[in-house]
Design an enzyme around this catalytic site. Structure first.
Site, PDB file in Angstrom:
ATOM      1  CG  ASP A   1      -1.953  -0.117   8.167  1.00 20.33           C
ATOM      2  OD1 ASP A   1      -2.804   0.756   7.969  1.00 20.33           O
ATOM      3  OD2 ASP A   1      -1.816  -1.124   7.431  1.00 20.33           O
TER       4      ASP A   1
ATOM      5  N   GLY B   1       0.843  -1.211   0.000  1.00 15.24           N
ATOM      6  CA  GLY B   1       0.000   0.000   0.000  1.00 15.24           C
ATOM      7  C   GLY B   1       0.868   1.247   0.000  1.00 15.24           C
TER       8      GLY B   1
ATOM      9  CB  THR C   1       2.554   0.609   6.255  1.00 14.69           C
ATOM     10  OG1 THR C   1       1.168   0.439   6.604  1.00 14.69           O
ATOM     11  CG2 THR C   1       3.384   0.169   7.437  1.00 14.69           C
TER      12      THR C   1
ATOM     13  NE  ARG D   1      -2.415  -5.266  -2.103  1.00 14.66           N
ATOM     14  CZ  ARG D   1      -1.983  -4.459  -1.132  1.00 14.66           C
ATOM     15  NH1 ARG D   1      -0.773  -4.610  -0.639  1.00 14.66           N
ATOM     16  NH2 ARG D   1      -2.755  -3.521  -0.650  1.00 14.66           N
TER      17      ARG D   1
ATOM     18  NE  ARG E   1      -2.460  -4.547   5.869  1.00 13.00           N
ATOM     19  CZ  ARG E   1      -2.766  -4.724   4.577  1.00 13.00           C
ATOM     20  NH1 ARG E   1      -3.492  -5.760   4.236  1.00 13.00           N
ATOM     21  NH2 ARG E   1      -2.346  -3.914   3.651  1.00 13.00           N
TER      22      ARG E   1
ATOM     23  CG  ASP F   1       0.934  -2.848  10.315  1.00  9.42           C
ATOM     24  OD1 ASP F   1       1.815  -2.267   9.654  1.00  9.42           O
ATOM     25  OD2 ASP F   1       0.073  -3.583   9.792  1.00  9.42           O
TER      26      ASP F   1
ATOM     27  CG  ASP G   1       5.499  -6.621   8.908  1.00  5.55           C
ATOM     28  OD1 ASP G   1       6.675  -6.269   9.026  1.00  5.55           O
ATOM     29  OD2 ASP G   1       4.755  -6.910   9.875  1.00  5.55           O
TER      30      ASP G   1
HETATM   31  O1  F6P Z   1      -1.716  -1.115   4.788  1.00  4.15           O
HETATM   32  C1  F6P Z   1      -2.324   0.077   4.408  1.00  4.15           C
HETATM   33  C2  F6P Z   1      -3.787  -0.131   4.156  1.00  4.15           C
HETATM   34  O2  F6P Z   1      -4.356   1.103   3.757  1.00  4.15           O
HETATM   35  C3  F6P Z   1      -4.576  -0.723   5.335  1.00  4.15           C
HETATM   36  O3  F6P Z   1      -4.876   0.236   6.307  1.00  4.15           O
HETATM   37  C4  F6P Z   1      -5.766  -1.304   4.635  1.00  4.15           C
HETATM   38  O4  F6P Z   1      -6.268  -2.399   5.372  1.00  4.15           O
HETATM   39  C5  F6P Z   1      -5.196  -1.778   3.321  1.00  4.15           C
HETATM   40  O5  F6P Z   1      -3.977  -1.068   3.115  1.00  4.15           O
HETATM   41  C6  F6P Z   1      -6.090  -1.561   2.147  1.00  4.15           C
HETATM   42  O6  F6P Z   1      -5.477  -2.115   1.022  1.00  4.15           O
HETATM   43  P1  F6P Z   1      -5.994  -1.901  -0.472  1.00  4.15           P
HETATM   44  O7  F6P Z   1      -5.550  -0.532  -0.895  1.00  4.15           O
HETATM   45  O8  F6P Z   1      -5.322  -2.974  -1.238  1.00  4.15           O
HETATM   46  O9  F6P Z   1      -7.467  -1.984  -0.439  1.00  4.15           O
END
Ligand code: F6P
Length: 322
Positions: free
Chosen positions: A130, A14, A128, A75, A174, A132, A106
Site C-alpha cells: 500500500d 499482509g 506493504t 495476525r 486499504r 501507506d 504500520d
Molecule cells: O495491506 C495490504 C493489503 O493487501 C491491503 O491492500 C488490503 O486492504 C489488505 O491488505 C487485505 O488484507 P487481507 O489479506 O487480510 O484480506
C-alpha cells in the site's frame, strides 16, 4: 565490534513481494558480523508460541526472487493485549534476543513499539504493497504490486477497446490511493477514484458520455479499494450512459509474484541498514527511504508521521486523460 549477538527476525501483517529479499539481507549481513539469527515463524504469534529456529546463510538461499514470505505471516489477537506483549518480551528474552527485526506495515510497527516499551530493542523495515507508511517514501512490495496491477489493466484495456466498453478496475491500497494513482497514470486510465479526493458519480457519467462523443473507444476507471463498491457503480454507469460496463476487482493477485528489481534492491538496502544499526548498538528505529536515501527514524516518531497524496500527479493524471 558487534554489541548485539542474537537477533530475531519476523514478518507480520499482509505479505509483500520483497519480504524474502529483506529476510535474506538481514540474515546474511548479521551472519557477516558473527551475530546469531533466529527466524520467527508466523509473526508475533510464532514469537509467543516459540516457533523459532536458528538461520544459516543457506536457509535464505534461493529466496530473493520469491514472493510471499518464507517466515510466514499472521495476525495475532493475543499480541494486541498488554499481557500478550509482556509474554512476547519474555519469550524474546528467553531466546536471548538482543534486538528484534520486524518486517511489516504500520500495525506491525505499533506492536514493535509496544515491545520496545517492554524492554526489547526493535528495528522496523517497512513492507506493504500500500505504501501507506507515513515516515518512508517507499515500502517494500509497492513497485511489484503496481506492476502486477498495470499488467492486468493492460490486458483489460485490450478487451475494453474491442468491445468499446467502460471497465472499472479496483486496486488494493486499504484506505490510501497511492497504488491507484500510479497505475492510473501508467495505464493511461480515463479516470481515477481515490479516498483522498471527493467525487460525484454524475460528473463521471457526463465525462464518459463526452469521451464517447469525442471518439474514445473505451473508458478505463481505476477505483481504489478505499472507495470500493465497483460492481454496484458499474451497474449505475451502464444504466445512465448506455455504455456496456464491467467491473474487475484485482484483489490478492497484487500481493503475489516475484519481486521487481526495485523491490529486491530496496529490500537488500533496508535489510543491510537495519543490521548496520544493530551492529552499532542502536535500537528502536524504523529504516526508511527518504529523498532518495536509506536512513532511519525513531519508532515513536515514525508512527506519528503522515503522508499526503501527490496533488501534482493527480492534476497530471487528469490532464493526460482527455
Ligand atoms: O495491506 C495490504 C493489503 O493487501 C491491503 O491492500 C488490503 O486492504 C489488505 O491488505 C487485505 O488484507 P487481507 O489479506 O487480510 O484480506
Amino acid at each position: 565490534m558487534s554489541k548485539t549477538k542474537t537477533i530475531g527476525i519476523l514478518t507480520s501483517g499482509g505479505d509483500a513481494p520483497g519480504m524474502n529479499a529483506a529476510i535474506r539481507a538481514v540474515t546474511r549481513c548479521a551472519l557477516s558480523y558473527d551475530m546469531k539469527v533466529l527466524g520467527i515463524q508466523r509473526g508475533y504469534r510464532g514469537l509467543l508460541n516459540g516457533e523459532i529456529n536458528k538461520m544459516s546463510a543457506r536457509d535464505v538461499s534461493d529466496i530473493i526472487q520469491r514472493g510471499g514470505t518464507v517466515l510466514q505471516t499472521a495476525r495475532c489477537k493475543e499480541f494486541t493485549t498488554p499481557e500478550g506483549v509482556k509474554r512476547a518480551a519474555d519469550m524474546a528474552s528467553l531466546y536471548g534476543m538482543d534486538t528484534l527485526v520486524v518486517i511489516g506495515g504500520d500495525g506491525s510497527f505499533r506492536g514493535a513499539r509496544d515491545l520496545s516499551n517492554s524492554g526489547v530493542p526493535v528495528i522496523g523495515i517497512p513492507a506493504t504493497i500500500d505504501n501507506d507508511i507515513g515516515c518512508s517514501d517507499y515500502t517494500l512490495g509497492y513497485d511489484t504490486a503496481m506492476n502486477t496491477a498495470m499488467d492486468a489493466i493492460d490486458k483489460i484495456r485490450d478487451t475494453a477497446t474491442s468491445h468499446e466498453r467502460c471497465n472499472l478496475i479496483e486496486v488494493m491500497g486499504r484506505s490510501a490511493g497511492y497504488i491507484a494513482l500510479n497505475v492510473a497514470i501508467a495505464s493511461g486510465a480515463e479516470k481515477l477514484l481515490i479516498p483522498e479526493k471527493d467525487f460525484e458519480l454524475d460528473d463521471i457519467i457526463r465525462n464518459i458520455i463526452d469521451g464517447r462523443n469525442r471518439g474514445k473507444k473505451h473508458y478505463i476507471l481505476i477505483v481504489a479499494e478505499g472507495i470500493g463498491g465497483s460492481t454496484e457503480m458499474a451497474k449505475v454507469i451502464e444504466e445512465k450512459t448506455g455504455m456496456e460496463t464491467r467491473a474487475t476487482i484485482l484483489g490478492h493477485m497484487q500481493r503475489g509474484g516475484s519481486p521487481s528489481l526495485r523491490d529486491r534492491v530496496m529490500a537488500s538496502r533496508m535489510g543491510y541498514h537495519a543490521v548496520e544499526l544493530i551492529n552499532e548498538g542502536i535500537g528502536n528505529r524504523v529504516v526508511v527511504f527518504k529523498n532518495g536515501v536509506t536512513t532511519d527514524i525513531d519508532i515513536n516518531e515514525a508512527l506519528n508521521t503522515t503522508k499526503t497524496i501527490d496533488e501534482k500527479a493527480l492534476d497530471m493524471a487528469a490532464r493526460l486523460s482527455i
